[in-house]
Enzyme design. Structure first.
Site, PDB file in Angstrom:
ATOM      1  N   ASN A   7       0.079   1.657   5.975  1.00 17.65           N
ATOM      2  CA  ASN A   7       0.750   0.824   4.995  1.00 17.65           C
ATOM      3  C   ASN A   7       1.499  -0.256   5.765  1.00 17.65           C
ATOM      4  O   ASN A   7       2.340   0.052   6.596  1.00 17.65           O
ATOM      5  CB  ASN A   7       1.745   1.640   4.168  1.00 17.65           C
ATOM      6  CG  ASN A   7       2.692   0.771   3.365  1.00 17.65           C
ATOM      7  OD1 ASN A   7       2.358  -0.325   2.945  1.00 17.65           O
ATOM      8  ND2 ASN A   7       3.906   1.247   3.154  1.00 17.65           N
ATOM      9  N   GLY A   8       1.180  -1.499   5.510  1.00 15.90           N
ATOM     10  CA  GLY A   8       1.916  -2.567   6.169  1.00 15.90           C
ATOM     11  C   GLY A   8       1.028  -3.702   6.591  1.00 15.90           C
ATOM     12  O   GLY A   8      -0.057  -3.908   6.059  1.00 15.90           O
ATOM     13  N   GLU A   9       1.536  -4.428   7.576  1.00 12.32           N
ATOM     14  CA  GLU A   9       0.804  -5.576   8.093  1.00 12.32           C
ATOM     15  C   GLU A   9       1.107  -5.730   9.574  1.00 12.32           C
ATOM     16  O   GLU A   9       2.256  -5.629   9.999  1.00 12.32           O
ATOM     17  CB  GLU A   9       1.233  -6.842   7.342  1.00 12.32           C
ATOM     18  CG  GLU A   9       0.442  -8.057   7.697  1.00 12.32           C
ATOM     19  CD  GLU A   9       0.813  -9.276   6.861  1.00 12.32           C
ATOM     20  OE1 GLU A   9       0.264 -10.341   7.147  1.00 12.32           O
ATOM     21  OE2 GLU A   9       1.662  -9.161   5.961  1.00 12.32           O
TER      22      GLU A   9
ATOM     23  N   CYS B 235       0.838  -1.200   0.000  1.00 10.60           N
ATOM     24  CA  CYS B 235       0.000   0.000   0.000  1.00 10.60           C
ATOM     25  C   CYS B 235       0.877   1.255   0.000  1.00 10.60           C
ATOM     26  O   CYS B 235       2.090   1.182   0.087  1.00 10.60           O
ATOM     27  CB  CYS B 235      -0.882   0.028   1.248  1.00 10.60           C
ATOM     28  SG  CYS B 235      -2.010  -1.364   1.381  1.00 10.60           S
TER      29      CYS B 235
END
Length: 166
Positions: free
Chosen positions: A77-79, A2
Site C-alpha cells: 500500500n503506497g507509492e 490501497c
C-alpha cells in the site's frame, strides 16, 4: 489509497476457513481500493495475504499480492517515488511497470548477499523513497514494514486463537 491484510499461523498449522477470512478482510476494506482486489494463500493454508487496489501506477498489470517467483510475495500500500530510477539502476527484466515489482526485485537482489531475509528487507527499504506499508512473505518469514515517517497505516495484532493479522 490501497489496503493490505494478511494472516499467519506461526506454528505452521492450517488456519480453518483462511480463504473466507481473507476475503472478509478484503471486503471490509473495499472502500480503500475500488479498482481491483487479490487474495493469495499458501497451499498449506497457514498464511495468506489480501489486497485492495486503487490504481495509480501501472493500471493494467500491477495486481497484488505479487510474487517474484523466488518464493517471496509482496502486498503493498503506497507509492515509491523513485521506482523508475531504481529500475534503471538495477537493470533486469520486469513483468510490469508497477512500483511494487521494484520492491520485490530489491529484496531478491539484497537477499543474494544479506545474511537473513530481515537484513535483505532492511537493505531494500533503505533505497526506497516514498510512503508505504507492506507485507513481505518469504519462504520462512512474514514481515510487516512501513515507511520511516509512518505515513501509511500499518496495524497488526495477535488473535485469541494464536494467529497474527496485519
Amino acid at each position: 489509497m490501497c489496503s493490505i491484510a494478511g494472516m499467519i499461523e506461526l506454528s505452521g498449522n492450517r488456519i480453518p476457513g483462511l480463504a473466507h477470512k481473507l476475503n472478509v478482510m478484503n471486503d471490509l476494506q473495499a472502500h480503500r481500493g475500488p479498482d481491483g482486489h487479490g487474495v493469495w494463500m499458501h497451499q498449506a493454508e497457514n498464511v495468506g495475504m489480501a489486497h485492495r487496489r486503487l490504481s495509480i501506477i501501472d493500471i493494467a498489470s500491477g495486481q497484488q499480492p505479487m510474487t517474484d517467483h523466488h518464493g517471496n510475495w509482496v502486498c503493498f500500500n503506497g507509492e515509491i517515488y523513485n521506482y523508475i530510477e531504481l529500475k534503471q539502476q538495477l537493470g533486469g527484466t520486469y513483468e510490469t511497470t508497477s512500483d511494487t515489482e521494484v520492491i520485490s526485485y530489491l529484496i531478491t537482489r539484497a537477499r543474494l548477499t544479506a545474511p537473513s531475509i530481515e537484513e535483505a528487507v532492511y537493505q531494500a527499504m533503505e533505497r526506497l523513497e516514498g510512503a508505504y506499508s507492506l507485507g513481505i512473505l518469504s519462504p520462512s518469514k512474514l514481515l510487516a514494514v512501513r515507511d520511516p515517517w509512518g505515513v501509511r497505516p500499518l496495524c497488526y495484532g495477535r488473535r485469541e486463537d494464536g494467529t497474527y493479522v496485519i
